[in-house]
Design an enzyme around this catalytic site. Structure first.
Site, PDB file in Angstrom:
ATOM      1  N   HIS A   1       8.116  -9.842  14.509  1.00  0.00           N
ATOM      2  CA  HIS A   1       8.323  -9.268  15.838  1.00  0.00           C
ATOM      3  C   HIS A   1       6.949  -9.039  16.456  1.00  0.00           C
ATOM      4  CE1 HIS A   1      12.642  -8.498  15.125  1.00  0.00           C
ATOM      5  NE2 HIS A   1      12.257  -8.291  13.878  1.00  0.00           N
TER       6      HIS A   1
ATOM      7  N   HIS B   1      16.665 -11.375   6.056  1.00  0.00           N
ATOM      8  CA  HIS B   1      16.407 -10.175   5.248  1.00  0.00           C
ATOM      9  C   HIS B   1      17.601  -9.680   4.412  1.00  0.00           C
ATOM     10  CE1 HIS B   1      18.229  -8.581   8.842  1.00  0.00           C
ATOM     11  NE2 HIS B   1      17.104  -8.518   9.531  1.00  0.00           N
TER      12      HIS B   1
ATOM     13  N   ASP C   1       9.612  -9.786   8.236  1.00  0.00           N
ATOM     14  CA  ASP C   1      10.273  -8.928   9.231  1.00  0.00           C
ATOM     15  C   ASP C   1       9.255  -7.921   9.779  1.00  0.00           C
ATOM     16  OD1 ASP C   1      12.140  -7.818  10.907  1.00  0.00           O
ATOM     17  OD2 ASP C   1      13.282  -6.787   9.343  1.00  0.00           O
TER      18      ASP C   1
END
Length: 430
Positions: free
Chosen positions: A59, A231, A304
């Site tokens: 992200h 994930h 992640d």
């Protein structure tokens, strides 16, 4: 493009050798190589040489969340962590559900030039889960999107998910699913178990993940499409994946470094730095993740990487946003959980951090073998280094690392992208 001579490197942990790079390609491998006088020299000092790392799940927050991270600061963190390609998730503001937004992300990554930034396109418009986004338009844009996801939100509607898989298959793309049946996780704050009960936190049941993965594997089988599960975190999900792969379903899966190392036991004290989605699970789940990664049932490690500005984390548990930094600590956690216990060798590290992620993401010039004629895209690793994690010293704009104060093994000493050094000795080479 400056030529490069890498000396005293150990490919995959093997014998020391030199590598000569010309125009971004390895042109010679051997000891005592002759090189032009003006060649740039990188003395590896016996470090392990691996293909550059590829992260299928980061992200970068831009556009719209620049108070937490930007493509520039995220690129710095990626290069320092040994990554040469990253896939940027679409839950930005505006959402990356159009060619305009994905091309912005791609263009900014190219301008910065430290790591290949590949935007992930949203599956549904605005991540709303109700109407498919323009997958074909994003795939045919300059960003050439080959992964679609509503990450952070599950594509709960099975008809929408089926159509997404069918469209993606026609585009040679993959749908990456955030496997969470939201009807089972309303108000969830922690793994459903003894720790959550003792702390008075609403539980996130393992079945919320397992049931979506089982459903999506069936849909992918019918559509003859590629499915990637983001994930994964529960031992029972691994059983579903193993069975689906045995049946020939084109399903891949990722595990995060924090789900390899940390458990829900860390939640005592209610420190929001440990709040993540999916939540930290039990020690039994963590052991199962490690074993499945070694076995190959879990294909890759993906960070992640989820930076959050202080105002989103330095608050009470219930109000805090879920997520953790991961780019600069991923390799060290993998060494601690998989290499030092003997579950993976350096070829195995290359498989889960580079080769298989590049294959899933359809990156032809990443994850390549260390050989003559191949792109000079590498991570140099000192396996004997030990360092103490300090969030304030990391390159990300945010500092929300769950490893604060931990001493972790292994360090990236240099990163090379197509013959250009992008990071060296803990500093970005802009």
């Amino acid at each position: 493009m400056t030529d490069l001579l890498i000396t005293d490197a150990r490919p995959y942990g093997g014998d020391p050798t030199d590598l000569l790079v010309t125009d971004g390609v390895v042109t010679a491998i051997g000891t005592g190589l002759d090189a032009p006088e003006d060649v740039e020299v990188l003395d590896a000092g016996g470090a392990v040489l691996l293909p550059g790392f590829v992260d299928l799940h980061v992200h970068l927050r831009e556009p719209g969340g620049e108070e937490s991270e930007t493509i520039e600061t995220g690129s710095h963190a990626a290069a320092l962590g040994g990554f040469t390609a990253v896939f940027a998730m679409p839950n930005t503001d505006p959402v990356a559900d159009s060619d305009v937004v994905v091309e912005h992300v791609w263009r900014r990554g190219a301008e910065i030039g430290l790591v290949d930034v590949h935007p992930v396109g949203a599956v549904t418009v605005g991540l709303g889960g109700e109407r498919l986004a323009e997958l074909g338009t994003m795939a045919n844009s300059r960003a050439a999107v080959r992964m679609f996801s509503d990450d952070g939100r599950c594509v709960n509607d099975p008809l929408i998910m089926r159509r997404a898989l069918e469209y993606a298959s026609a585009l040679d793309a993959v749908v990456a699913q955030h496997a969470e049946d939201h009807r089972l996780t309303v108000g969830a704050q922690a793994h459903e178990g003894a720790v959550a009960a003792r702390l008075g936190l609403t539980g996130w049941p393992a079945t919320a993940e397992e049931t979506i993965v089982a459903r999506d594997c069936a849909l992918a089988r019918e559509a003859r499409a590629r499915l990637h599960v983001c994930h994964i975190s529960t031992a029972r999900t691994i059983d579903v994946l193993r069975a689906a792969k045995a049946q020939g379903v084109q399903v891949s899966a990722e595990v995060t470094p924090h789900h390899l190392l940390l458990t829900d036991g860390r939640l005592t004290g209610y420190d929001p730095v440990n709040k993540v989605n999916p939540p930290l699970r039990t020690a039994e789940d963590t052991r199962a993740m490690r074993e499945a990664l070694a076995e190959g049932v879990i294909d890759v490690v993906a960070t992640d990487h989820a930076p959050h500005a202080a105002q989103y984390k330095d608050t009470e548990w219930q109000a805090a946003k879920p997520g953790m930094l991961g780019l600069q600590t991923a390799l060290s956690v993998l060494i601690e959980t998989m290499v030092e216990p003997g579950l993976l060798d350096w070829h195995g590290v290359a498989r889960v951090l580079s080769e298989r992620p590049a294959e899933i993401g359809r990156l032809a010039d990443q994850g390549r073998p260390i050989a003559e004629g191949e792109p000079a895209t590498f991570a140099l690793v000192d396996p004997d280094a030990v360092w103490t994690v300090r969030g304030a010293n990391l390159a990300s704009k945010a500092a929300n690392t769950p490893y604060e104060g931990m001493r972790l093994p292994g360090a990236v000493v240099a990163t090379v992208l197509r013959g250009r050094i992008t990071a060296r000795d803990g500093k970005v080479q802009a």
